[in-house]
Design a protein around this motif. Sequence first.
Motif, PDB file in Angstrom:
ATOM      1  N   ALA A 131       0.717  -1.306  -0.092  1.00 57.81           N
ATOM      2  CA  ALA A 131      -0.038  -0.158   0.150  1.00 57.81           C
ATOM      3  C   ALA A 131       0.729   1.228   0.022  1.00 57.81           C
ATOM      4  O   ALA A 131       1.975   1.295   0.283  1.00 57.81           O
ATOM      5  N   LYS A 132       0.393   2.429  -0.213  1.00 56.06           N
ATOM      6  CA  LYS A 132       0.920   3.737  -0.347  1.00 56.06           C
ATOM      7  C   LYS A 132       1.524   3.887   1.304  1.00 56.06           C
ATOM      8  O   LYS A 132       0.993   3.530   2.130  1.00 56.06           O
ATOM      9  N   ASP A 133       2.676   4.638   1.151  1.00 57.74           N
ATOM     10  CA  ASP A 133       3.535   5.201   2.194  1.00 57.74           C
ATOM     11  C   ASP A 133       4.086   4.038   3.009  1.00 57.74           C
ATOM     12  O   ASP A 133       4.447   4.096   4.309  1.00 57.74           O
ATOM     13  N   CYS A 134       4.361   2.944   2.445  1.00 60.97           N
ATOM     14  CA  CYS A 134       5.072   1.888   3.232  1.00 60.97           C
ATOM     15  C   CYS A 134       6.351   1.913   2.720  1.00 60.97           C
ATOM     16  O   CYS A 134       7.050   2.216   1.687  1.00 60.97           O
ATOM     17  N   THR A 135       7.277   1.588   3.698  1.00 58.00           N
ATOM     18  CA  THR A 135       8.558   1.706   3.541  1.00 58.00           C
ATOM     19  C   THR A 135       9.483   0.304   3.113  1.00 58.00           C
ATOM     20  O   THR A 135       8.950  -0.925   3.572  1.00 58.00           O
ATOM     21  N   THR A 136      10.232   0.414   2.148  1.00 58.21           N
ATOM     22  CA  THR A 136      10.957  -0.739   1.631  1.00 58.21           C
ATOM     23  C   THR A 136      12.416  -0.789   2.025  1.00 58.21           C
ATOM     24  O   THR A 136      13.088   0.326   1.876  1.00 58.21           O
ATOM     25  N   ARG A 137      12.985  -1.877   2.552  1.00 53.79           N
ATOM     26  CA  ARG A 137      14.343  -1.846   2.979  1.00 53.79           C
ATOM     27  C   ARG A 137      15.231  -2.563   1.874  1.00 53.79           C
ATOM     28  O   ARG A 137      14.640  -3.676   1.507  1.00 53.79           O
ATOM     29  N   MET A 138      16.404  -2.307   1.895  1.00 56.06           N
ATOM     30  CA  MET A 138      17.298  -2.790   0.750  1.00 56.06           C
ATOM     31  C   MET A 138      18.540  -2.913   1.291  1.00 56.06           C
ATOM     32  O   MET A 138      19.065  -2.036   2.031  1.00 56.06           O
ATOM     33  N   GLU A 139      19.169  -4.017   0.905  1.00 52.75           N
ATOM     34  CA  GLU A 139      20.664  -4.160   1.023  1.00 52.75           C
ATOM     35  C   GLU A 139      21.654  -4.227  -0.344  1.00 52.75           C
ATOM     36  O   GLU A 139      21.108  -4.867  -1.018  1.00 52.75           O
ATOM     37  N   LEU A 140      22.368  -3.221  -0.213  1.00 50.86           N
ATOM     38  CA  LEU A 140      22.956  -3.060  -1.503  1.00 50.86           C
ATOM     39  C   LEU A 140      24.553  -3.143  -1.131  1.00 50.86           C
ATOM     40  O   LEU A 140      25.204  -3.142  -0.308  1.00 50.86           O
ATOM     41  N   LEU A 141      25.316  -3.418  -2.529  1.00 51.87           N
ATOM     42  CA  LEU A 141      26.599  -3.663  -2.497  1.00 51.87           C
ATOM     43  C   LEU A 141      27.203  -2.571  -3.237  1.00 51.87           C
ATOM     44  O   LEU A 141      27.000  -2.596  -4.685  1.00 51.87           O
ATOM     45  N   ARG A 142      28.231  -1.659  -2.879  1.00 46.04           N
ATOM     46  CA  ARG A 142      28.452  -0.486  -3.698  1.00 46.04           C
ATOM     47  C   ARG A 142      30.154  -0.521  -3.471  1.00 46.04           C
ATOM     48  O   ARG A 142      30.536  -0.311  -2.415  1.00 46.04           O
TER      49      ARG A 142
END
Length: 407
Positions: A131-142
């Motif tokens: 739904a709108k305004d939900c937070t998405t968490r990500m793990e990135l490699l940079r």
Amino acid sequence: GADGRVVGVAAQKLTGGKTDNIGYVIPIQIILNVIEDFHLTGRWAGVAELGFTWGALESEAMSDFLRVPQDRTGVVIRDVSPLGCLHKVVLPGDVLLSMDGERVNNNGTVELAHRMQSCLLCFEYLVSWKAKDCTTRMELLRQGEVREASAVLRPVRAKAPRFDTIDCSPSWFLVGGLVFSRFASPMLKEVQGSTVGIAQSVASAGIWSFQREEGEEVCVLLRGLRHHVNRGIGISTCQEVRFVNGRRVYNLRELAARVLCVVREGAEFLTFGMVEREGPASQREGKTGHIVPSFVLRTKEALAAEHEILQMHRIPGRMSEELIPLEAECAAAPRCAHILWAHSGCRDPMSARTQRDAVRTREEARAEALGVLRELEALSFTARAEAFAEAARKHSDCASHKVGGDL
């Protein structure tokens, strides 16, 4: 479902050929989000989107190049929308390792478990069902370093509108029998069985490319209505239009405004620069530095034929309703503005802006002026007026610098 609950709504079915019983279902969670949107706002805003394009990471050489650890998997980020929520949060070349705690496989799938069973889905599903305004968490490699990122993702507008009557409606501008429009996804269905196709480059630019600035569209030459004024102009595919009389245009409104201004200025020719479907682009710079157009109309002949073309094809007007105000805007009294660079060789080198005599040479003043000119030419048509005024306030040595160079 097996327990009698609704799991989705059937939206489409694949028919024809050797297929049977292949359908496409919209998951119930997305349906509930749509209903909630309509209940709260009276309209559907769209589903949350990533705002970046990605590629599979199944090449060992690419994984080693990006310094992905042997025990990790993920996908490589190719491009990020400058208008999306993840702009400057993720960068091209980052590797997405996991999303909301779910490990992303090298082919872009995640393994989700439900009632002692597991299934593989594209990781984008983790975003689109929310739904709108939900937070998405990500793990990135940079650059070999693992880092965390999070964002509230929302719909990201592509260059081409996607849904008829929701974010797009028929729009057109006609001159000399040439019909210009903005490319929209529903066009792909409309041209099926038509004698005019859509160039692959147009579809790719509209559907898979992000807007680089607000209002950017894929402006296209949709078709040509036969008349002697456009004889010899063959249109077999819908092609992107980028230039009108040598000036870059970024949407249909800018194209229409540019044509109307060229007509008002009394130019002999109307020229259009296109992007071809494949092979070398037709838009080339000759040895003289002039842009060679793809199609050319004689301005007076095109205007004289307008009424006849509209009557012949029973078209109510030469432009769609939202563009009509442009005629009054372009017909208004012209305004003039300038930017003045004083130099040491002037009869009066005093700058009205700094209240001091200019010390730059004539050549230095000319170089500064050409630099500002190049910056303005790189901007979209609609952005130039404001940028010119700002440049006048910053650089002009005339008293008019206070009002953006307006004379």
